[in-house]
Design an enzyme around this catalytic site. Structure first.
Site, PDB file in Angstrom:
ATOM      1  N   SER A 102       0.795  -1.236   0.000  1.00 11.94           N
ATOM      2  CA  SER A 102       0.000   0.000   0.000  1.00 11.94           C
ATOM      3  C   SER A 102       0.825   1.283   0.000  1.00 11.94           C
ATOM      4  O   SER A 102       0.255   2.359  -0.174  1.00 11.94           O
ATOM      5  CB  SER A 102      -0.942   0.017   1.203  1.00 11.94           C
ATOM      6  OG  SER A 102      -2.031  -0.811   0.933  1.00 11.94           O
ATOM      7  N   LYS A 156       0.428   3.482  -2.912  1.00 13.58           N
ATOM      8  CA  LYS A 156      -0.722   4.388  -3.050  1.00 13.58           C
ATOM      9  C   LYS A 156      -0.301   5.859  -2.986  1.00 13.58           C
ATOM     10  O   LYS A 156      -0.983   6.728  -3.519  1.00 13.58           O
ATOM     11  CB  LYS A 156      -1.757   4.075  -1.959  1.00 13.58           C
ATOM     12  CG  LYS A 156      -2.363   2.675  -2.100  1.00 13.58           C
ATOM     13  CD  LYS A 156      -3.210   2.276  -0.894  1.00 13.58           C
ATOM     14  CE  LYS A 156      -3.753   0.849  -1.039  1.00 13.58           C
ATOM     15  NZ  LYS A 156      -4.441   0.377   0.184  1.00 13.58           N
ATOM     16  N   TYR A 213      -4.088  -2.247  -9.968  1.00 14.17           N
ATOM     17  CA  TYR A 213      -3.953  -2.122  -8.510  1.00 14.17           C
ATOM     18  C   TYR A 213      -3.055  -3.223  -7.929  1.00 14.17           C
ATOM     19  O   TYR A 213      -2.133  -2.953  -7.156  1.00 14.17           O
ATOM     20  CB  TYR A 213      -5.351  -2.128  -7.862  1.00 14.17           C
ATOM     21  CG  TYR A 213      -5.286  -2.165  -6.360  1.00 14.17           C
ATOM     22  CD1 TYR A 213      -4.909  -1.036  -5.645  1.00 14.17           C
ATOM     23  CD2 TYR A 213      -5.557  -3.340  -5.657  1.00 14.17           C
ATOM     24  CE1 TYR A 213      -4.810  -1.071  -4.260  1.00 14.17           C
ATOM     25  CE2 TYR A 213      -5.462  -3.381  -4.278  1.00 14.17           C
ATOM     26  CZ  TYR A 213      -5.090  -2.249  -3.585  1.00 14.17           C
ATOM     27  OH  TYR A 213      -4.977  -2.287  -2.220  1.00 14.17           O
ATOM     28  N   TYR A 235      -4.488   3.540   8.099  1.00 11.83           N
ATOM     29  CA  TYR A 235      -5.834   2.978   8.279  1.00 11.83           C
ATOM     30  C   TYR A 235      -6.424   3.395   9.619  1.00 11.83           C
ATOM     31  O   TYR A 235      -6.310   4.555  10.004  1.00 11.83           O
ATOM     32  CB  TYR A 235      -5.786   1.436   8.127  1.00 11.83           C
ATOM     33  CG  TYR A 235      -5.058   1.023   6.890  1.00 11.83           C
ATOM     34  CD1 TYR A 235      -5.531   1.435   5.639  1.00 11.83           C
ATOM     35  CD2 TYR A 235      -3.905   0.268   6.928  1.00 11.83           C
ATOM     36  CE1 TYR A 235      -4.857   1.080   4.481  1.00 11.83           C
ATOM     37  CE2 TYR A 235      -3.232  -0.094   5.767  1.00 11.83           C
ATOM     38  CZ  TYR A 235      -3.716   0.324   4.560  1.00 11.83           C
ATOM     39  OH  TYR A 235      -3.055  -0.022   3.431  1.00 11.83           O
ATOM     40  N   VAL A 257       1.158  -3.773   3.859  1.00  9.59           N
ATOM     41  CA  VAL A 257       1.119  -5.063   4.547  1.00  9.59           C
ATOM     42  C   VAL A 257       2.367  -5.919   4.297  1.00  9.59           C
ATOM     43  O   VAL A 257       2.519  -6.974   4.911  1.00  9.59           O
ATOM     44  CB  VAL A 257      -0.148  -5.899   4.228  1.00  9.59           C
ATOM     45  CG1 VAL A 257      -1.388  -5.260   4.817  1.00  9.59           C
ATOM     46  CG2 VAL A 257      -0.296  -6.156   2.748  1.00  9.59           C
TER      47      VAL A 257
HETATM   48  N1  GLU Z   1      -2.397  -5.226  -1.812  1.00  7.39           N
HETATM   49  C1  GLU Z   1      -2.908  -5.180  -0.468  1.00  7.39           C
HETATM   50  C2  GLU Z   1      -4.403  -5.376  -0.490  1.00  7.39           C
HETATM   51  O1  GLU Z   1      -5.042  -4.800  -1.325  1.00  7.39           O
HETATM   52  C3  GLU Z   1      -2.538  -3.861   0.107  1.00  7.39           C
HETATM   53  C4  GLU Z   1      -2.937  -3.705   1.546  1.00  7.39           C
HETATM   54  C5  GLU Z   1      -1.896  -2.943   2.346  1.00  7.39           C
HETATM   55  O2  GLU Z   1      -0.725  -2.928   2.038  1.00  7.39           O
HETATM   56  O3  GLU Z   1      -2.291  -2.381   3.359  1.00  7.39           O
HETATM   57  O4  GLU Z   1      -4.940  -6.088   0.300  1.00  7.39           O
END
Ligand code: GLU
Length: 311
Positions: free
Chosen positions: A63, A66, A190, A242, A260
């Site tokens: 993530s 992003k 994505y 988050y 993650v």
């Molecule tokens: N590719 C992971 C997902 O969409 C990213 C989540 C993350 O890194 O927090 O679940």
């Protein structure tokens, strides 16, 4: 104290905790990463690089990507992006679907999965997925001045096979006409952006423009305007972790974005970009030891945006 010495002290602070937390296993390719890895890199606005531990070992940035896709999307469609995605913290987990119904398919912010899928969709419009991924990769390579950075196809495939929640989010937003391209193509972009493989040094270099008023430190060229860098930092602070974004601000006090894969990119405006990697995650899906390391670094440097607060 010199930064190298300071990083050695941070390393000593977190040593007893290395290996804590749980490696993400809902993406099978991530489940096999050694939880005992730990690396950290600090790149100052003058371009000086300092590192400790496994800072040159590549990991899945997930993530954290992003931040870079948001930067590209703002460059492409500007403020119009905010019609399709909000700018408020969600207070819900990264892959939550609950708010989408009440909020008519407009995700709370660009850093939860739903928001990042919309951002990927804006980048895809008018292009094929390969071209969009090429654009994302070129941007990262430009920021880092490093053409060796790639996307890990195995991680992307692994997520594609198991990304049912993300597919649900994308289809749900399509029902509100907030996805404009075929869902599988948007998800393909994505999943592949999340599978970018980078090490801490590369990641800190990639984030440096956010610490440097939008400018690349090596050439002084603007990657984005100072105002845009400031706003991206604001979103990282409020939404980058988050439902633990408040806790990260409380403990570390820097804009940050976690993934993650166990990485965190943190920005000390006017000072440095910092990348840390430790795969064990806490209950909110953020690197447990990585957060500790940033907490220690912020305390020792006095870099928190809320004031020095050194002991
Ligand atoms: N590719 C992971 C997902 O969409 C990213 C989540 C993350 O890194 O927090 O679940």
């Amino acid at each position: 104290m010199q930064l190298d010495e300071l990083l050695a002290s941070v390393h000593a602070d977190i040593e007893p905790f290395i290996g804590e937390g749980k490696v993400a296993n809902y993406i099978p390719a991530l489940a096999k990463i050694d939880p005992k890895k730990f690396g950290m890199a600090v790149v100052t606005v003058d371009g000086d690089v300092h590192m400790i531990g496994d800072a040159t070992e590549a990991f899945s940035i997930q993530s954290i990507s992003k931040v870079f896709t948001l930067t590209l999307a703002l460059g492409r469609i500007g403020e119009g992006l905010w019609k399709r995605v909000g700018r408020e913290p969600s207070g819900t987990p990264f892959n939550s679907i609950v708010q989408l119904e009440n909020e008519h398919g407009i995700p709370r912010n660009p850093f939860i999965n739903a928001g990042a899928i919309v951002v990927a969709d804006t980048l895809l419009s008018g292009h094929q997925p390969k071209e969009t991924l090429g654009e994302i990769l070129s941007f990262i390579r430009y920021l880092t001045d490093d053409d060796s950075i790639t996307i890990d196809a195995e991680v992307a495939r692994s997520e594609q096979l198991t990304g049912f929640r993300n597919a649900a989010l994308a289809n749900y937003m399509l029902a509100f006409s907030n996805i404009h391209n075929p869902v599988e193509k948007t998800l393909g972009v994505y999943f592949h952006q999340c599978a970018l493989s980078m090490n801490c040094v590369q990641l800190a270099k990639a984030g440096l423009f956010l610490a440097n008023n939008g400018r690349l430190s090596r050439s002084g060229h603007g990657a984005v305007s100072a105002e845009r860098a400031r706003r991206i930092n604001a979103l990282m602070l409020t939404c980058g972790h988050y439902d633990a974004s408040g806790d990260f601000a409380f403990r570390v006090g820097l804009p940050g974005k976690s993934g993650v894969g166990g990485g965190i990119l943190a920005i000390a405006p006017g000072k440095a970009a910092i990348a840390v990697w430790s795969p064990g995650l806490n209950a909110n899906g953020n690197s447990a030891t990585g957060t500790r390391a940033l907490e220690s670094l912020a305390k020792r440097t006095g870099w928190s945006i809320f004031g020095a607060g050194r002991n």
